[in-house]
Design an enzyme around this catalytic site. Structure first.
Site, PDB file in Angstrom:
ATOM      1  N   ARG A  57      65.404   5.861  23.748  1.00 22.09           N
ATOM      2  CA  ARG A  57      65.035   7.276  23.891  1.00 22.09           C
ATOM      3  C   ARG A  57      64.198   7.550  25.131  1.00 22.09           C
ATOM      4  O   ARG A  57      64.497   8.480  25.896  1.00 22.09           O
ATOM      5  CB  ARG A  57      64.238   7.748  22.666  1.00 22.09           C
ATOM      6  CG  ARG A  57      65.098   8.120  21.478  1.00 22.09           C
ATOM      7  CD  ARG A  57      64.389   7.728  20.190  1.00 22.09           C
ATOM      8  NE  ARG A  57      64.368   6.282  20.099  1.00 22.09           N
ATOM      9  CZ  ARG A  57      65.370   5.564  19.580  1.00 22.09           C
ATOM     10  NH1 ARG A  57      66.388   6.165  19.037  1.00 22.09           N
ATOM     11  NH2 ARG A  57      65.344   4.234  19.567  1.00 22.09           N
ATOM     12  N   THR A  58      63.132   6.801  25.313  1.00 19.91           N
ATOM     13  CA  THR A  58      62.164   7.172  26.363  1.00 19.91           C
ATOM     14  C   THR A  58      62.804   7.053  27.747  1.00 19.91           C
ATOM     15  O   THR A  58      62.733   7.980  28.561  1.00 19.91           O
ATOM     16  CB  THR A  58      60.905   6.289  26.266  1.00 19.91           C
ATOM     17  OG1 THR A  58      60.465   6.292  24.910  1.00 19.91           O
ATOM     18  CG2 THR A  58      59.801   6.824  27.154  1.00 19.91           C
ATOM     19  N   LYS A  87      59.046 -13.068  39.305  1.00 24.95           N
ATOM     20  CA  LYS A  87      58.599 -14.109  40.252  1.00 24.95           C
ATOM     21  C   LYS A  87      57.076 -14.179  40.318  1.00 24.95           C
ATOM     22  O   LYS A  87      56.524 -14.981  41.054  1.00 24.95           O
ATOM     23  CB  LYS A  87      59.129 -13.792  41.657  1.00 24.95           C
ATOM     24  CG  LYS A  87      60.629 -13.653  41.756  1.00 24.95           C
ATOM     25  CD  LYS A  87      61.000 -13.209  43.179  1.00 24.95           C
ATOM     26  CE  LYS A  87      62.356 -12.548  43.214  1.00 24.95           C
ATOM     27  NZ  LYS A  87      62.561 -11.745  44.428  1.00 24.95           N
ATOM     28  N   ARG A 108      57.198   1.667  31.443  1.00 25.44           N
ATOM     29  CA  ARG A 108      56.858   1.060  30.143  1.00 25.44           C
ATOM     30  C   ARG A 108      56.549  -0.411  30.396  1.00 25.44           C
ATOM     31  O   ARG A 108      57.279  -1.084  31.131  1.00 25.44           O
ATOM     32  CB  ARG A 108      58.007   1.194  29.144  1.00 25.44           C
ATOM     33  CG  ARG A 108      57.776   0.367  27.871  1.00 25.44           C
ATOM     34  CD  ARG A 108      58.748   0.677  26.781  1.00 25.44           C
ATOM     35  NE  ARG A 108      58.509   2.007  26.231  1.00 25.44           N
ATOM     36  CZ  ARG A 108      59.182   2.514  25.206  1.00 25.44           C
ATOM     37  NH1 ARG A 108      60.140   1.794  24.630  1.00 25.44           N
ATOM     38  NH2 ARG A 108      58.922   3.715  24.752  1.00 25.44           N
ATOM     39  N   HIS A 136      51.406   6.123  24.414  1.00 25.88           N
ATOM     40  CA  HIS A 136      52.775   6.569  24.710  1.00 25.88           C
ATOM     41  C   HIS A 136      52.669   8.102  24.784  1.00 25.88           C
ATOM     42  O   HIS A 136      53.094   8.809  23.870  1.00 25.88           O
ATOM     43  CB  HIS A 136      53.686   6.099  23.577  1.00 25.88           C
ATOM     44  CG  HIS A 136      55.149   6.247  23.815  1.00 25.88           C
ATOM     45  ND1 HIS A 136      55.689   6.874  24.925  1.00 25.88           N
ATOM     46  CD2 HIS A 136      56.213   5.837  23.065  1.00 25.88           C
ATOM     47  CE1 HIS A 136      57.008   6.846  24.848  1.00 25.88           C
ATOM     48  NE2 HIS A 136      57.354   6.222  23.725  1.00 25.88           N
TER      49      HIS A 136
END
Ligand code: CP
Length: 309
Positions: A57-58, A87, A108, A136
């Site tokens: 969704r996000t 890395k 995120r 969030h």
């Protein structure tokens, strides 16, 4: 830069500015879908969507929101493995680099505080799309909008959070928004292993929030206005055995829903695993897919706010 890192940074007037733009965002989407040519407010902007943790969704609603508003999107959808973080590049250097390409970075990350780290050095706007169990903010805003749309008010509500109260960043994002409004009461219902931590309990006490912690669901069902189910966050557990012990603690079944008021709503940030029996999906009080739809329009409104529009 206008970074969006935590819902407690938003004043009531900011929240109301964002929410008031949401119906216009729906109208803009409806016009585009019907082929009407309209001016796109983010034409010329580039938005980087960089996700170090999985998302449906996000990420896809932020990308859709950006495209609907006329921006272009660059993205790393499995940045943990496929960006130079793999890395050993730091979040700060990733932020400095993405700022060379994009006007805003939607990120995120599995680490709490990661968005704040990036925002300290980025010269593009940073939008926190979830940082570990911390925050969030766009989810908090879309949840708030959903409650307002469904109930017609944001005050005098009884809101019950059920499940993984300890690790829920959606709870930690929505509560600071709901306490901007008077007379809201909260029930936090969880197994003992997933109760609020002391720091969050202190935050609630310091802010004179009216709340009760419980370990059973039935007693509160007849009085709640919002029943907010949460997924037990497997990814936050140190070992699988601990997760297995609590994963099925609260499963909502039709017998529970029968005890709810006629105008109560059932919310869930999704994805759900088995916290809500699929038989409940057809009940008019099941608001979780409407909530996901609202996410697109709220994220469009949030992006406009980020760009000062
Ligand atoms: N609610 C939510 O954040 O969903 P995703 O993990 O699918 O983005």
């Amino acid at each position: 830069m206008r970074h969006i890192l935590h819902t407690n940074q938003l004043k009531k007037e900011d929240v109301e500015h964002i929410l008031s733009a949401v119906p216009k965002m729906k109208e803009l989407c409806d016009n585009l879908r019907s082929g009407t040519r309209i001016e796109r407010p983010l034409e010329g902007k580039i938005i980087a969507c960089v996700f170090f943790e999985p998302s449906t969704r996000t990420r896809l609603s932020f990308e859709t929101a950006s495209l609907r508003l006329g921006a272009k999107v660059i993205s790393a959808e499995n940045a943990r493995d496929n960006s130079s973080a793999q890395k050993g590049e730091t979040i700060e250097d990733t932020g400095r680099t993405l700022s060379c390409y994009a006007d805003a970075i939607v990120m995120r990350h599995y680490e709490m505080g990661s968005a704040e780290k990036m925002a300290k050095v980025a010269t593009a706007h940073v939008v926190n799309a979830g940082d570990g169990a911390n925050q969030h903010p766009s989810q908090g805003l879309l949840d708030l909008y959903t409650i307002q749309k469904e109930h017609g008010r944001l005050d005098n509500l009884k809101v019950s959070f059920v499940g993984d109260v300890l690790n829920s960043r959606t709870l930690r994002s929505l509560v600071p928004l709901l306490i901007l409004y008077p007379n809201n009461k909260f029930y936090f219902i969880s197994p003992k292993e997933l109760k609020l931590d002391d720091e969050y309990r202190k935050f609630l006490q310091d802010n004179n929030v009216d709340f009760v912690e419980l370990d059973e669901l039935n007693g509160t069902l007849p009085e709640v206005d919002v029943l907010y189910m949460t997924r037990v966050q497997k990814e936050r557990f140190a070992n699988v055995a601990d997760y297995e012990k609590v994963k099925d603690s609260f499963i909502l079944i039709p017998e529970h829903v029968a005890k709810l008021k006629g105008d109560a709503i059932i919310m869930h940030p999704l994805p759900r695993i088995n916290e809500i029996d699929a038989e409940i999906d057809g009940d008019s009080r099941a608001a979780y897919f409407r909530q996901a739809q609202n996410g697109l329009y709220v994220r469009m409104a949030l992006l406009l706010y980020v760009f000062g529009l």
